[in-house]
Design a protein around this motif. Structure first.
Motif, short mmCIF file in Angstrom:
data_model
loop_
_atom_site.label_atom_id
_atom_site.label_comp_id
_atom_site.label_asym_id
_atom_site.label_seq_id
_atom_site.Cartn_x
_atom_site.Cartn_y
_atom_site.Cartn_z
N VAL A 1 9.82 -5.65 -5.17
CA VAL A 1 8.67 -5.52 -6.09
C VAL A 1 7.50 -5.74 -5.52
O VAL A 1 6.22 -4.91 -5.50
N ARG A 2 7.12 -6.68 -4.55
CA ARG A 2 5.88 -7.10 -3.61
C ARG A 2 5.80 -6.35 -2.64
O ARG A 2 4.61 -6.10 -2.16
N THR A 3 6.69 -5.14 -2.12
CA THR A 3 6.28 -4.63 -0.78
C THR A 3 5.51 -3.13 -1.24
O THR A 3 5.99 -2.66 -2.15
N THR A 4 4.47 -3.14 -0.60
CA THR A 4 3.67 -1.70 -0.99
C THR A 4 3.64 -0.74 0.25
O THR A 4 4.18 -1.25 1.32
N ALA A 5 3.37 0.37 0.17
CA ALA A 5 3.63 1.53 1.15
C ALA A 5 2.63 0.84 2.36
O ALA A 5 2.95 1.06 3.82
N ARG A 6 1.25 0.24 1.98
CA ARG A 6 0.38 -0.23 3.04
C ARG A 6 1.26 -1.18 3.93
O ARG A 6 1.13 -1.45 5.01
N ASP A 7 1.95 -1.95 3.06
CA ASP A 7 2.64 -3.22 3.93
C ASP A 7 3.68 -2.53 5.05
O ASP A 7 3.57 -2.97 6.21
N ILE A 8 4.36 -1.53 4.63
CA ILE A 8 5.46 -0.88 5.44
C ILE A 8 4.61 0.00 6.78
O ILE A 8 5.13 -0.25 7.72
N VAL A 9 3.57 0.70 6.28
CA VAL A 9 2.82 1.23 7.47
C VAL A 9 2.36 0.08 8.61
O VAL A 9 2.33 0.29 9.63
N LYS A 10 1.74 -1.07 7.80
CA LYS A 10 1.18 -2.11 8.63
C LYS A 10 2.33 -2.57 9.62
O LYS A 10 2.17 -2.67 10.89
N GLU A 11 3.33 -2.88 9.00
CA GLU A 11 4.51 -3.60 9.63
C GLU A 11 5.21 -2.35 10.79
O GLU A 11 5.74 -3.03 11.96
N GLY B 1 3.57 0.42 12.16
CA GLY B 1 2.50 1.00 13.12
C GLY B 1 2.51 2.17 12.97
O GLY B 1 2.19 3.05 13.93
N THR B 2 2.93 2.88 11.63
CA THR B 2 2.79 4.37 11.39
C THR B 2 1.46 4.82 10.44
O THR B 2 0.66 3.88 10.32
N ASN B 3 1.56 5.50 9.72
CA ASN B 3 0.58 6.13 8.80
C ASN B 3 1.43 6.27 7.34
O ASN B 3 2.49 6.74 7.25
N LEU B 4 0.56 6.45 6.32
CA LEU B 4 0.94 6.60 5.21
C LEU B 4 1.31 8.13 4.85
O LEU B 4 2.56 8.03 4.34
N ALA B 5 1.15 8.93 5.52
CA ALA B 5 1.63 10.32 5.28
C ALA B 5 3.11 10.42 5.78
O ALA B 5 3.96 11.13 5.45
N SER B 6 3.40 9.34 6.72
CA SER B 6 4.79 9.45 7.29
C SER B 6 5.76 9.04 6.44
O SER B 6 6.95 9.50 6.36
#
Length: 195
Positions: A21-31, A33-38
């Motif tokens: 519930v608390r994980t966002t796409a931005r969290d994943i990108v930050k963790e 080292g990629t980008n949102l489009a990936s």
């Protein structure tokens, strides 16, 4: 590693730290080292990525169910009462190191309404879990295990696993042991009339 693998590893870490519930796409990108489009390019959506990461975490935890303490794999004959006890002892032994994964599993169960899309994807993955557990306890190779074994014994073992998980997460000290579970099975089977 490429972006796909980086995203998967980043999503695993986010799930273990923050949950679904608390994980966002931005969290994943930050963790990762990629980008949102990936995320969209490799997985289609954040939810699809999180489901794949969750399934990978559960599979990783399940891989250790057959390992005997000190290494090696279960040594008793598949389908035997001894195998039943040995495998449950191995499962329970892994619970402390897999606690975060089992907590995540409970989140998926209790937050199912908020995670409708995720829940639908995970329902499809349940069959694989039943198949793996049935193979582990019966000693039948998973690639050839009959569907009726998966749909009966696999469901039985999945139900026991979920119950043990809840007991252990609530209070590890009072949770059912492999020996108690095995003795319970012996007694239940012993009360059944033959034929």
């Amino acid at each position: 590693m490429g972006h796909r693998e980086d995203l998967l590893e980043g999503a695993k870490r986010c799930l273990l730290e923050k949950g679904f519930v608390r994980t966002t796409a931005r969290d994943i990108v930050k963790e990762s080292g990629t980008n949102l489009a990936s995320i969209g390019y490799h997985y289609g959506s954040k939810d699809a990525l999180l489901v794949e990461a969750f399934v990978a975490l559960v599979e990783g935890a399940g891989d250790s169910f057959e390992e005997a303490p000190g290494g090696g794999s279960a040594t008793t004959e598949g389908g035997s009462i001894e195998r039943f006890q040995e495998v449950w002892a191995n499962v329970l032994r892994t619970f402390p190191e897999s606690r975060a994964i089992w907590m995540l599993t409970l989140e998926v169960i209790t937050q199912g309404e908020r995670l409708a899309g995720v829940r639908d994807m995970l329902v499809k993955a349940q069959g694989e879990g039943r198949s793996g557990l049935a193979a582990l306890f019966t000693g039948i190779e998973e690639s050839v295990i009959p569907d009726d074994v998966v749909e009966t014994e696999g469901r039985f073992y999945t139900t026991l696993l979920n119950g043990l998980m809840v007991q252990w997460l609530f209070d590890p000290e009072s949770a059912t042991s492999a020996e108690q579970l095995t003795e319970g099975l012996r007694r239940v089977a012993g009360r059944m009339p033959e034929g």
